[in-house]
Design an enzyme around this catalytic site. Structure first.
Site, PDB file in Angstrom:
ATOM      1  N   HIS A  17       0.837  -1.205   0.000  1.00 29.88           N
ATOM      2  CA  HIS A  17       0.000   0.000   0.000  1.00 29.88           C
ATOM      3  C   HIS A  17       0.873   1.257   0.000  1.00 29.88           C
ATOM      4  O   HIS A  17       0.575   2.227  -0.716  1.00 29.88           O
ATOM      5  CB  HIS A  17      -0.898   0.023   1.244  1.00 29.88           C
ATOM      6  CG  HIS A  17      -1.886  -1.092   1.307  1.00 29.88           C
ATOM      7  ND1 HIS A  17      -2.147  -1.791   2.464  1.00 29.88           N
ATOM      8  CD2 HIS A  17      -2.689  -1.631   0.352  1.00 29.88           C
ATOM      9  CE1 HIS A  17      -3.061  -2.704   2.222  1.00 29.88           C
ATOM     10  NE2 HIS A  17      -3.403  -2.642   0.960  1.00 29.88           N
ATOM     11  N   LYS A  41     -17.188  -6.046   7.183  1.00 32.09           N
ATOM     12  CA  LYS A  41     -15.909  -6.615   7.602  1.00 32.09           C
ATOM     13  C   LYS A  41     -15.713  -6.417   9.104  1.00 32.09           C
ATOM     14  O   LYS A  41     -16.355  -5.570   9.719  1.00 32.09           O
ATOM     15  CB  LYS A  41     -14.752  -5.963   6.836  1.00 32.09           C
ATOM     16  CG  LYS A  41     -14.765  -6.229   5.345  1.00 32.09           C
ATOM     17  CD  LYS A  41     -13.541  -5.631   4.669  1.00 32.09           C
ATOM     18  CE  LYS A  41     -13.521  -5.937   3.185  1.00 32.09           C
ATOM     19  NZ  LYS A  41     -12.305  -5.389   2.508  1.00 32.09           N
ATOM     20  N   ARG A  93      -1.618  -6.613  -8.956  1.00 26.24           N
ATOM     21  CA  ARG A  93      -0.589  -7.624  -8.731  1.00 26.24           C
ATOM     22  C   ARG A  93      -0.741  -8.822  -9.656  1.00 26.24           C
ATOM     23  O   ARG A  93       0.236  -9.475 -10.021  1.00 26.24           O
ATOM     24  CB  ARG A  93      -0.643  -8.100  -7.273  1.00 26.24           C
ATOM     25  CG  ARG A  93      -0.316  -7.009  -6.261  1.00 26.24           C
ATOM     26  CD  ARG A  93      -0.786  -7.404  -4.875  1.00 26.24           C
ATOM     27  NE  ARG A  93      -2.240  -7.610  -4.843  1.00 26.24           N
ATOM     28  CZ  ARG A  93      -2.931  -7.891  -3.752  1.00 26.24           C
ATOM     29  NH1 ARG A  93      -2.316  -8.037  -2.607  1.00 26.24           N
ATOM     30  NH2 ARG A  93      -4.243  -8.054  -3.804  1.00 26.24           N
ATOM     31  N   SER A 131      -3.036  -7.134   2.927  1.00 26.47           N
ATOM     32  CA  SER A 131      -3.450  -7.207   4.329  1.00 26.47           C
ATOM     33  C   SER A 131      -3.806  -8.635   4.711  1.00 26.47           C
ATOM     34  O   SER A 131      -3.471  -9.103   5.807  1.00 26.47           O
ATOM     35  CB  SER A 131      -4.646  -6.287   4.574  1.00 26.47           C
ATOM     36  OG  SER A 131      -4.318  -4.939   4.346  1.00 26.47           O
TER      37      SER A 131
END
Length: 373
Positions: A17, A41, A93, A131
């Site tokens: 990040h 979440k 990614r 994360s």
């Protein structure tokens, strides 16, 4: 470009990040991090805690053109447009990332009229860092040393402190114990600026070692609790100034004065274990769990080379007041003594710790002795 946005839950923020935020800074005058407060979440940290972690992480890198806004019950892309942000930046990614982010980008622009998205690809060493990846590392022996490589320092401190707090509450539940947790992990305890090795890392590592020992040897919950309590306090006091009592004796007295164990007999047992780590009086201490606590405390000697090197640097920093030549002589004597015990098979008196760490400890100490020569 005047202003660009970056969005995410950031629980915790990772070096991946941070790389994306850095890329945003290279193409815009100002970066706004939109921190999502997602009710679906269950993050480790509250939105405000995450905001503070992000700001501190940016401040450590002297990034003064980054601000953080918490997004509540709204689309991030729409909030971004309200704050004059026409573009959000996202790291890609994998091809799966692209497919997902492209769908979000289409929704943001065509459905809600929000900010558009710029995609950037992180370097190879950050390609797998997320994360979720960091969260999955938590728990086993050495997890903290691994995690440290993937998150900025403020996020790391917050993460291990949160983990330690859960461990503490399991051993010492109740509001009165909270003040002692703050004291032990704060600036006058393991969280102190001069604690370069006997610090929060040391606490995390030792508590993970205790968990592994208990799980692999069938130790009773009562025995594990005694060892844990002793480990929490064994280096609670750590000073270099001359004193009438040793650090370990001062730590044992601190434990006895804490009132955390109402059973006087068990409180005395914990104090005995703490005193057993004293190289002066410890040899005279007798307790069935003495070898376990000593094994936990010495387990760092048998870690992989990277972790051991971190430990060795930490010890040197804690004795930064000692001149190099004198430190080299004293450290050499200590290592030769410990390595001699390892060769004799007596460094780790408990069989489980000996099997795990005796041979690696010999290799590590031999390497450090060669560096000191």
């Amino acid at each position: 470009m005047k202003r660009i946005g970056f969005s995410g839950t950031l629980d915790p923020i990772t070096n991946g990040h941070m790389w994306v935020i850095g890329e945003a800074r290279s193409i815009a005058d100002e970066v706004i991090v939109f921190l999502s407060e997602n009710s679906t979440k269950q993050p480790r940290f509250s939105a405000e805690e995450r905001r503070a972690i992000v700001l501190e992480s940016c401040a450590e890198r002297q990034w003064d053109n980054v601000q953080v806004l918490v997004v509540k019950s709204d689309y991030t892309a729409r909030v971004a447009r309200k704050h004059g942000v026409d573009y959000l930046i996202r790291g890609i990614r994998t091809t799966a990332d692209f497919d997902y982010e492209n769908l979000i980008q289409q929704t943001n622009v065509e459905v809600i009229g929000g900010a558009k998205t710029l995609f950037v690809m992180p370097p190879r060493d950050l390609g797998s860092v997320s994360s979720s990846f960091v969260k999955a590392l938590e728990g086993p022996v050495g997890w903290n040393w691994t995690t440290k490589k993937f998150v900025p320092a403020p996020a790391y401190r917050a993460w291990i402190t949160s983990w330690l707090h859960k461990e503490w509450q399991a051993s010492f539940p109740g509001a009165p114990a909270e003040a002692w947790f703050a004291r032990l992990t704060g600036a006058d305890g393991y969280g102190g600026a001069t604690r370069h090795y006997h610090n929060l890392d040391h606490l995390v590592h030792g508590l993970a070692e205790i968990r592994a020992w208990a799980a692999n040897t069938g130790a009773t919950a009562q025995d594990a609790d005694l060892v844990r309590a002793a480990f929490w306090f064994h280096d609670a006091y750590y000073g270099h100034e001359p004193s009438s009592v040793s650090n370990e004796e001062a730590s044992a007295r601190l434990w006895l004065g804490s009132g955390l164990e109402p059973d006087a007999g068990r409180a005395d047992e914990v104090a005995t274990l703490i005193r057993a780590t004293d190289h002066l009086q410890g040899g005279h201490m007798a307790h069935p769990l003495k070898d376990i606590l000593l094994g936990v405390d010495l387990a760092i000697l048998g870690q992989d080379e990277e972790v051991y090197s971190h430990y060795a640097r930490g010890i040197r920093a804690e004795y930064g007041h000692v001149p190099d030549d004198r430190y080299g002589e004293q450290r050499t004597r200590v290592l030769e003594h410990l390595r001699g015990k390892a060769y004799a098979g007596t460094l780790f008196a408990d069989p489980w710790f000996a099997e795990q760490y005796n041979e690696p400890a010999i290799v590590n100490m031999t390497r450090e002795l060669a560096a000191l020569a």
